[in-house]
Write a protein that holds these residues in place. Sequence first.
Motif, PDB file in Angstrom:
ATOM      1  N   GLN C  89     -49.855  45.613  10.160  1.00  0.00           N
ATOM      2  CA  GLN C  89     -50.219  44.536  11.093  1.00  0.00           C
ATOM      3  C   GLN C  89     -49.209  43.407  10.971  1.00  0.00           C
ATOM      4  O   GLN C  89     -48.649  43.173   9.925  1.00  0.00           O
ATOM      5  N   ARG C  90     -49.043  42.711  12.086  1.00  0.00           N
ATOM      6  CA  ARG C  90     -48.019  41.668  12.108  1.00  0.00           C
ATOM      7  C   ARG C  90     -48.343  40.492  11.201  1.00  0.00           C
ATOM      8  O   ARG C  90     -47.466  39.826  10.693  1.00  0.00           O
ATOM      9  N   GLU C  91     -49.644  40.220  11.010  1.00  0.00           N
ATOM     10  CA  GLU C  91     -50.025  39.013  10.270  1.00  0.00           C
ATOM     11  C   GLU C  91     -49.592  39.087   8.808  1.00  0.00           C
ATOM     12  O   GLU C  91     -49.564  38.078   8.122  1.00  0.00           O
ATOM     13  N   VAL C 155     -40.106  44.842  17.226  1.00  0.00           N
ATOM     14  CA  VAL C 155     -39.179  44.960  16.094  1.00  0.00           C
ATOM     15  C   VAL C 155     -39.777  45.881  15.027  1.00  0.00           C
ATOM     16  O   VAL C 155     -39.101  46.756  14.486  1.00  0.00           O
ATOM     17  N   PHE C 156     -41.062  45.696  14.791  1.00  0.00           N
ATOM     18  CA  PHE C 156     -41.735  46.568  13.811  1.00  0.00           C
ATOM     19  C   PHE C 156     -41.670  48.027  14.239  1.00  0.00           C
ATOM     20  O   PHE C 156     -41.439  48.928  13.434  1.00  0.00           O
ATOM     21  N   TYR C 168     -46.185  58.989  12.455  1.00  0.00           N
ATOM     22  CA  TYR C 168     -46.199  57.524  12.547  1.00  0.00           C
ATOM     23  C   TYR C 168     -47.614  57.018  12.358  1.00  0.00           C
ATOM     24  O   TYR C 168     -48.525  57.465  13.042  1.00  0.00           O
ATOM     25  N   LEU C 169     -47.789  56.087  11.416  1.00  0.00           N
ATOM     26  CA  LEU C 169     -49.102  55.472  11.208  1.00  0.00           C
ATOM     27  C   LEU C 169     -48.984  54.005  11.596  1.00  0.00           C
ATOM     28  O   LEU C 169     -48.191  53.277  11.027  1.00  0.00           O
ATOM     29  N   MET C 170     -49.758  53.608  12.611  1.00  0.00           N
ATOM     30  CA  MET C 170     -49.589  52.241  13.131  1.00  0.00           C
ATOM     31  C   MET C 170     -50.905  51.483  13.072  1.00  0.00           C
ATOM     32  O   MET C 170     -51.931  51.979  13.497  1.00  0.00           O
ATOM     33  N   ASP C 171     -50.834  50.266  12.567  1.00  0.00           N
ATOM     34  CA  ASP C 171     -52.032  49.442  12.441  1.00  0.00           C
ATOM     35  C   ASP C 171     -52.095  48.467  13.612  1.00  0.00           C
ATOM     36  O   ASP C 171     -51.377  47.471  13.632  1.00  0.00           O
ATOM     37  N   GLU C 172     -52.941  48.754  14.578  1.00  0.00           N
ATOM     38  CA  GLU C 172     -53.156  47.894  15.753  1.00  0.00           C
ATOM     39  C   GLU C 172     -51.858  47.462  16.441  1.00  0.00           C
ATOM     40  O   GLU C 172     -51.605  46.262  16.579  1.00  0.00           O
ATOM     41  N   PRO C 173     -51.053  48.391  16.905  1.00  0.00           N
ATOM     42  CA  PRO C 173     -49.804  47.965  17.561  1.00  0.00           C
ATOM     43  C   PRO C 173     -50.053  47.234  18.873  1.00  0.00           C
ATOM     44  O   PRO C 173     -49.204  46.466  19.320  1.00  0.00           O
ATOM     45  N   PHE C 174     -51.217  47.430  19.479  1.00  0.00           N
ATOM     46  CA  PHE C 174     -51.471  46.797  20.780  1.00  0.00           C
ATOM     47  C   PHE C 174     -52.133  45.424  20.648  1.00  0.00           C
ATOM     48  O   PHE C 174     -52.406  44.782  21.650  1.00  0.00           O
ATOM     49  N   ALA C 175     -52.413  44.995  19.423  1.00  0.00           N
ATOM     50  CA  ALA C 175     -53.159  43.747  19.253  1.00  0.00           C
ATOM     51  C   ALA C 175     -52.292  42.550  19.633  1.00  0.00           C
ATOM     52  O   ALA C 175     -51.208  42.350  19.087  1.00  0.00           O
ATOM     53  N   GLY C 176     -52.782  41.787  20.582  1.00  0.00           N
ATOM     54  CA  GLY C 176     -52.134  40.532  20.948  1.00  0.00           C
ATOM     55  C   GLY C 176     -50.723  40.656  21.492  1.00  0.00           C
ATOM     56  O   GLY C 176     -49.892  39.788  21.265  1.00  0.00           O
ATOM     57  N   VAL C 177     -50.420  41.727  22.204  1.00  0.00           N
ATOM     58  CA  VAL C 177     -49.081  41.843  22.779  1.00  0.00           C
ATOM     59  C   VAL C 177     -49.147  41.663  24.295  1.00  0.00           C
ATOM     60  O   VAL C 177     -50.189  41.830  24.915  1.00  0.00           O
TER      61      VAL C 177
END
Lengths: 296, 450, 268
Positions: C89-91, C155-156, C168-177
Amino acid sequence: MTNDIWIIATAALVAASCALVGVFLILRRQALIGDAISHSVLLGIVLAYLITDSRALPIMLGGAVIIGLLTAWLSDSLHRVGKLQSDASIGIIFTLFFAIGVILISLYAGQIDLDQECVLYGEIAFVPFDTIYIGNLAAESGFDIGPRAFWGIGIVFTIVLSSIIISFNRLKTIAFHPSLALSLGINVIFWHYFLMTLVSMTTVASFDAVGAILVVALLVIPASSAYLVARSLKAMLWMAVGYSQLAVLIGYALAFWLDSSISASIAVSAGLLLFVTIAWQQVQSQRRQRQPIDSL
Amino acid sequence: MDAFTLLDTPTVWTNWLAFWSFDDINLLWVLVGSILLGMSASVIGGFAFLRKRSLVGDALAHAALPGVMMAFLLFESRDPLVMFLGAVTSSFLGFFLIDWLPKNTKIKADAALAITLSFFFALGLMLLSYIQGLEVDNKSGLDKILFGQAAAMTQKDIKLLAYVALFVLSCVVLFFHKFRLIAFSATYARTIGIAVNRYELLLALLIVMSVVVGLQLVGVVLMAAVLLTPVAAARFWSNQLSHILIISALLGGLSAIISTQISYLAPAMPTGPWMVVSLSALFIISLLFAPEKGLLKRYTEHQKLRKKVAEENILRTLYKLLERKNFQHKTFNLADIQALRSMPLESLQSTLKQLCKKALITSSTEGFEMTTSGFELAEQLTRRHRLWENYLTEHAELTPQQVHQQAERIEHILTESQELQLQEELANSQSDPHGNLIPSSNSTIPGESK
Amino acid sequence: MKQPNSNTHTPSPLSVQHLSMRYHHKPVLTDVSFEIPEGKTIAIVGPNGAGKSTLLKGIMGLEPNIEGQASFFGESLDKKRQAIAYVPQREEIDWDFPINVLDVVLMGRHGQLKLWQRPSQLDIDIAEQALKDLKMWDFKNRQISQLSGGQQQRVFLARALAQQATLYLMDEPFAGVDVATEQAIIELFKELKLQGKTIVCVHHDLNTVGEYFDWIIFINARLIAAGPVEEVLTKENLNKTYGGRLSLLNDLTEQMYRTQLNKAHDTD
């Protein structure tokens, strides 16, 4: 005059080593563990000296590294086992170690040429008088290669610098994103303790020059100034060193002018440089806030 | 020199007696003062700890140093009140800096703390070394506030200390509920209309005041421990804030008594480090031996649980064996048990011995047999195990193998009321997912002819 | 514990067995087991606090207090790290960190590099391609704090792309984009799927889950259902997932951790 040069050279190396290590402490948000290690290293020095009766550099480094790592490890264990917040466990461990160190110093005051004063300030003004002499002193066949403290911090500076150059990418990844580093298979715990080793070595080598507490200022402040302005890790390392060297020069002048402690004046100048940087940035951002109206 | 008088036992003894006879009235004052300080600092430190700002006290103590030096430079006096006001002013400046830096720059909270601490300390040392180079009166002793020296305190110092400590303590008593609410959740406190900022400011003021009056006793460098260690130790003794604060006040007071004595017996010794060492000793004792939360207690509890689990597992195994023999054959040997439950032989034997001792089983040359009470317990465990399996199968859709593994653990902690709840939810289940009959709660041993 | 059919076809990219995780004493996940197919996009769906991100972190070995295991293509994580890219996650990170976009993406190549090695021209080319795929090449010299939320996410993703993984394991890539980023991610998914790669995403938007993903894993402290969208995206499963937890199960599992019962068994 040569004495002044030795003092400035030693201070410059101390400041540079601290700045380099400090960059990673700031980025990894471990400023407080740096503070803790710099305090508890005192105990390492005293114990190493009492046990071996020697002030040779490897022994001092060894004692400090062991105690430094112990501080980091105990704080972490206390945090996990005792379920205390991590800053609280850091605080409990380092105050205890430091207290024991001070007590030992006053107990064995006659046997250690350390006193409470130099724990606090260091004795950078006396650095030039404690030199390493190669060869036979009585026969005057050897020669004086310069102050012990200078060579000590010189060796540590070399170790710090080469570690950073060799493992630059690892350190960058770990500082930027520990969980990514972990997912890439990098041993984050090893690198954590590696960094703690560098901090311990730097603080012990700086001890003669600036004492146990002022070293915190040199670890944290130039790196923070650089953090405010740098846009890449490499730049941040360079700038931190730059800030630290500037602080040494200004501090030395300040101490000369006020007839105050050299080490304290260097730390104060580092702080003043940070505040100037902050003030400059605040002014810049205020100006930027005013401008968009014109540019739109 | 002093080092050797300390090691001289008879002198220590007479000195110690002299200490407690309070021949020296000043000594009584010092003792009372340090106890009060130990108590007030521990209590106010408790709130800093709860606000997750344990090391703020460290920074504030360091930040007091330049204030003391400036006050001396400006007024050329060592009047306690002047020093106090100087120290409070610069500590407060430090407090605001710690707060301001992370809010207005990229600098993070931990770095802000370390920056403030080291900068103010350096400034203080610089001023101190400057003062020591000046030709002024009574400058000696200024450096005593670095590590603290109880013996060097004057009556005036102690009076001020006592007033401040009492003020701090009474403020805490007065505003206890507000402080607790803010420490627990400042956001919530704000939503119900409490002027959080005002109370935070008051709290900061109290911390600063305690720190500042403590400097002469404990010293700048180690003041953090007096604020932090007692509450960290007290936390092991209780879960209730008021109790925690009272305990930490007691611990703070106790360590003050210990360190004042040592400082009296060995006058060259700084007081602060001894106070920290005695506090740390109290902390370690609490960590290890506190009832309920101490490590020793946690360890013995765990061992007890291990034993209980092992015993219950064997009872269940015996029950299963019994079931396989249709409750006809009742005696089973070691090999039978081991066939169903793999367990190191040693612990198996010791567990069986325990069960014999509790009269849950009897042992004979043929093997082991459950007594009536043992059977009842085994039946209850089996019932709970199978009920739990059914519950998981019905509500959590797990495979039979998964439910078995979970039930192996849960059977040991299911309570009677939870069992009843399960029975209600699973109104008419007679057998578990593996097809075994669930023993009912009021049966006797089938085939028992008594 | 062998799966009955593990010999008949290639091992699953990700197989999770009896994974339990806790936070202090609170159970977060209890006994989760599933196996995912290769070359699909898979969503992990559940309410807030259901343990979706924790599941991903547990799979990647990023959290303490894990029981059970995850295997990747039939092997342990350490043997297959090169094949797995994790997008957190980005945070999580400090966006003030002094580093530019290209350097962040190059970090994706560090797993392959020895301690003293510097990124080669090949590594830089790969990073460049990844940034171009996500239309971020123009920003390569930007300091990361100067990016918008969506750009940061891209970027991530570029960094994960540069790892050239197969899972690929992604944690909420669509959150807040923003919409553009969402489109870019969808394009990326399509592209990766064409190459036969597998994508597992924590996802919270039930409206888009059927459209963006082939497979769904419903989680709420335990596994509710896992399978192809058309099979498992049912009202019943949604009700179970969002209908609250089993309080008795929750209480007893917490009690189990509190007493450390899970460590009290001599055998298992």
